[in-house]
Design an enzyme around this catalytic site. Structure first.
Site, short mmCIF file in Angstrom:
data_model
loop_
_atom_site.label_atom_id
_atom_site.label_comp_id
_atom_site.label_asym_id
_atom_site.label_seq_id
_atom_site.Cartn_x
_atom_site.Cartn_y
_atom_site.Cartn_z
N HIS A 264 0.83 -1.20 0.00
CA HIS A 264 0.00 0.00 0.00
C HIS A 264 0.88 1.27 0.00
O HIS A 264 0.73 2.14 -0.87
CB HIS A 264 -0.91 -0.02 1.24
CG HIS A 264 -1.81 1.17 1.36
ND1 HIS A 264 -3.12 1.15 0.95
CD2 HIS A 264 -1.59 2.43 1.83
CE1 HIS A 264 -3.66 2.34 1.17
NE2 HIS A 264 -2.75 3.14 1.70
N GLU A 265 1.80 1.33 0.94
CA GLU A 265 2.63 2.54 1.04
C GLU A 265 3.55 2.67 -0.18
O GLU A 265 3.86 3.78 -0.60
CB GLU A 265 3.45 2.54 2.34
CG GLU A 265 2.61 2.55 3.63
CD GLU A 265 1.53 3.63 3.69
OE1 GLU A 265 1.71 4.70 3.07
OE2 GLU A 265 0.49 3.39 4.36
N HIS B 224 1.75 4.53 -2.80
CA HIS B 224 1.86 5.98 -2.56
C HIS B 224 3.25 6.47 -2.99
O HIS B 224 3.37 7.52 -3.61
CB HIS B 224 1.71 6.27 -1.06
CG HIS B 224 0.30 6.25 -0.55
ND1 HIS B 224 -0.69 7.04 -1.07
CD2 HIS B 224 -0.29 5.54 0.46
CE1 HIS B 224 -1.83 6.84 -0.40
NE2 HIS B 224 -1.62 5.91 0.52
N GLU C 170 -4.60 8.13 -2.77
CA GLU C 170 -5.09 6.86 -2.23
C GLU C 170 -5.39 5.88 -3.38
O GLU C 170 -5.27 4.67 -3.21
CB GLU C 170 -6.32 7.11 -1.36
CG GLU C 170 -6.77 5.95 -0.51
CD GLU C 170 -5.78 5.54 0.60
OE1 GLU C 170 -4.79 6.26 0.82
OE2 GLU C 170 -6.00 4.49 1.21
ZN ZN Z 1 -3.10 5.24 1.93
#
Ligand code: ZN
Length: 492
Positions: free
Chosen positions: A260-261, A264, A290
């Site tokens: 997830h990170e 980003h 996001e």
């Molecule tokens: Zn996030």
């Protein structure tokens, strides 16, 4: 110096101040000794005061006004337009209110932290009243067209309104509730003994790093560290910091957290470095940010295609723990639908219901239907309605998220927007990259990263969030593709 050079110097300074503060915040979360907190709070408060002072200075306003009458090239137009947006918002808020908000949320954070540990909503309730009344005052200063709440939505997702969110969420809610019921009824309740085995942290890190490196993370321009609440921060495309947290008996936490990170981080690393210090090297909105993390975490890394390549490698890394585990079982576990109390632990389906709940509560406060101090009761009623479960203690209910204590209002809806945009982008990527899924099955992720960089990352704040979605996918933001994706994955 000409007007534009004077202006650009000031814009650069604003960005340098902000990115320096980002590094101090990153340090606070990852490295700083506990006794450093008080000094760090002073340093950060000083930088944010300086930033506000520079941004709202009459001289900066004059430079902006002068440039807005000139004919400018395309890049310069974007920089002036975006800085004018930031300037006009900032000057509307009196310094007294900025200070009161900073001070209140700093104290409220401590109260929230203790209240959560003791599961005691009553001590936090007066603080919620105070924070929401300050947020209402802030919204009145900022101005709005239809709803007071619009001012805060626009803060995190420029252009977003309450009406737009209502329309998107109403459709989503109507489709999700029955889908959750069906999916949950079919869930195999068998326990996953393998999951609670011991997974050494160094091996978890090693395996996670292999995946995010294949996604295209550049460690010469980034770092991975540990923090209690994972995040992505840093100082522009050449210095991106991500964090994760490890649980020895549940490696999925660090694994999906890292992916997830890293989603980003790829967005940040994909910005154009030559524009560093300007809005052209800045991210569009929280929703778009996001969408990049969700796309990698869910559409890619929770797909069966992805694990065709990575599952044998997972087994090589943890041969003892996963000896009797089958790919199909693993896929089932990472996609299990379960109505849970905690948003951050929720699956792809129920996650959205958690967000809809928070949006409806925030809106009700802003429309004076409930007081902030009523949130405890209102929370439980909505949990019953949407998730058919009620927390037995406030720590697992209204006190679970830090957002309200930090003064973040109008923020939650961007999490769902991220899901909608991710589905819309990923569908388009599959149309434009013909062998995308085949590549993913072979562990080749670079074509997807290149596509995202070309279509989304490199543009900075050149387009609005909805404008970018429309430019990339040929249609405005819609819930349709996300609903189709969920139905395809969980409906079958
Ligand atoms: Zn996030």
């Amino acid at each position: 110096m000409d007007t534009y050079s004077l202006f650009l110097n000031r814009v650069n300074e604003l960005y340098y101040l902000r990115t320096a503060a980002n590094i101090l915040s990153w340090d606070q979360e990852t490295m700083m000794p506990a006794k450093g907190a008080a000094a760090r709070a002073k340093q950060l408060a000083t930088i944010s005061a300086l930033h506000h002072e520079h941004l709202t200075s009459p001289r900066f306003g004059d430079l902006l006004a002068e440039l807005q009458t000139k004919s400018l090239n395309a890049d310069t137009q974007v920089i002036v337009r975006e800085m004018a947006r930031d300037y006009h918002r900032a000057v509307k808020i009196p310094t007294r209110l900025v200070e009161e908000m900073t001070e209140t949320t700093a104290l409220a954070y401590e109260v929230w932290n203790r209240a959560r540990q003791q599961s005691d909503f009553a001590t936090f309730a007066p603080w919620l009243d105070k924070i929401f009344s300050l947020k209402k005052e802030e919204a009145r200063c900022l101005g709005f067209e239809k709803s007071l709440y619009d001012a805060h939505l626009d803060d995190h997702e420029p252009g977003l309104t309450t009406t737009m969110v209502e329309l998107l969420f109403a459709r989503l809610r109507q489709q999700l509730v029955p889908l959750v019921e069906r999916a949950e009824a079919r869930v195999d309740k068998k326990e996953d003994g393998w999951l609670c085995a011991s997974y050494p942290l160094v091996l978890q890190e090693q395996f996670g790093r292999q995946i995010v490196e294949t996604m295209g993370i550049d460690w010469q321009a980034g770092r991975l560290d540990v923090s209690p609440h994972p995040f992505c921060g840093g100082a522009g495309p050449s210095d991106v910091r991500i964090t994760t947290r490890y649980k020895e008996n549940d490696f999925l936490v660090s694994l999906f957290g890292m992916i997830h990170e890293a989603g980003h981080a790829l967005y940040e690393q994909g910005l154009e470095g030559e524009y560093f210090g300007t809005p052209l090297c800045d991210t569009v909105s929280l929703g778009i940010h996001e969408s990049q993390s969700r796309l990698w975490e869910n559409q890619v890394a929770r797909s069966a295609d992805f694990w065709e390549f990575w599952f044998p490698r997972l087994q090589q890394t943890f041969p003892e723990q996963t000896r009797n585990l089958k790919l199909e079982r693993f896929y089932h576990t990472i996609n299990r639908v379960r109505r849970s109390l905690i948003r951050v632990d929720a699956d792809e389906l129920t996650y959205n219901l958690h967000i809809i709940l928070r949006f409806e509560l925030e809106r009700a406060i802003f429309e004076d239907q409930i007081f902030a101090r009523d949130l405890g009761t209102a929370w439980n009623e909505k949990m019953k309605q949407y998730l058919n479960t009620v927390p037995s203690q406030a720590a697992e209910g209204v006190l679970q998220d830090v957002h309200w204590a930090s003064g973040l209002v109008g923020y939650f809806p961007t999490y769902v927007l991220g899901n909608l945009y991710a589905a819309q982008f990923y569908r388009q990527a599959n149309i434009e990259i013909s062998d995308l899924k085949e590549n993913i099955r072979k562990g080749v992720l670079s074509p997807l990263r290149a596509w995202l960089r070309e279509k989304i990352h490199r543009h900075g704040r050149r387009y609005s969030a909805s404008g970018l979605v429309e430019r990339v996918t040929g249609e405005p933001p819609t819930a349709d593709h996300f609903i189709d994706y969920l139905k395809g994955k969980f409906g079958s």
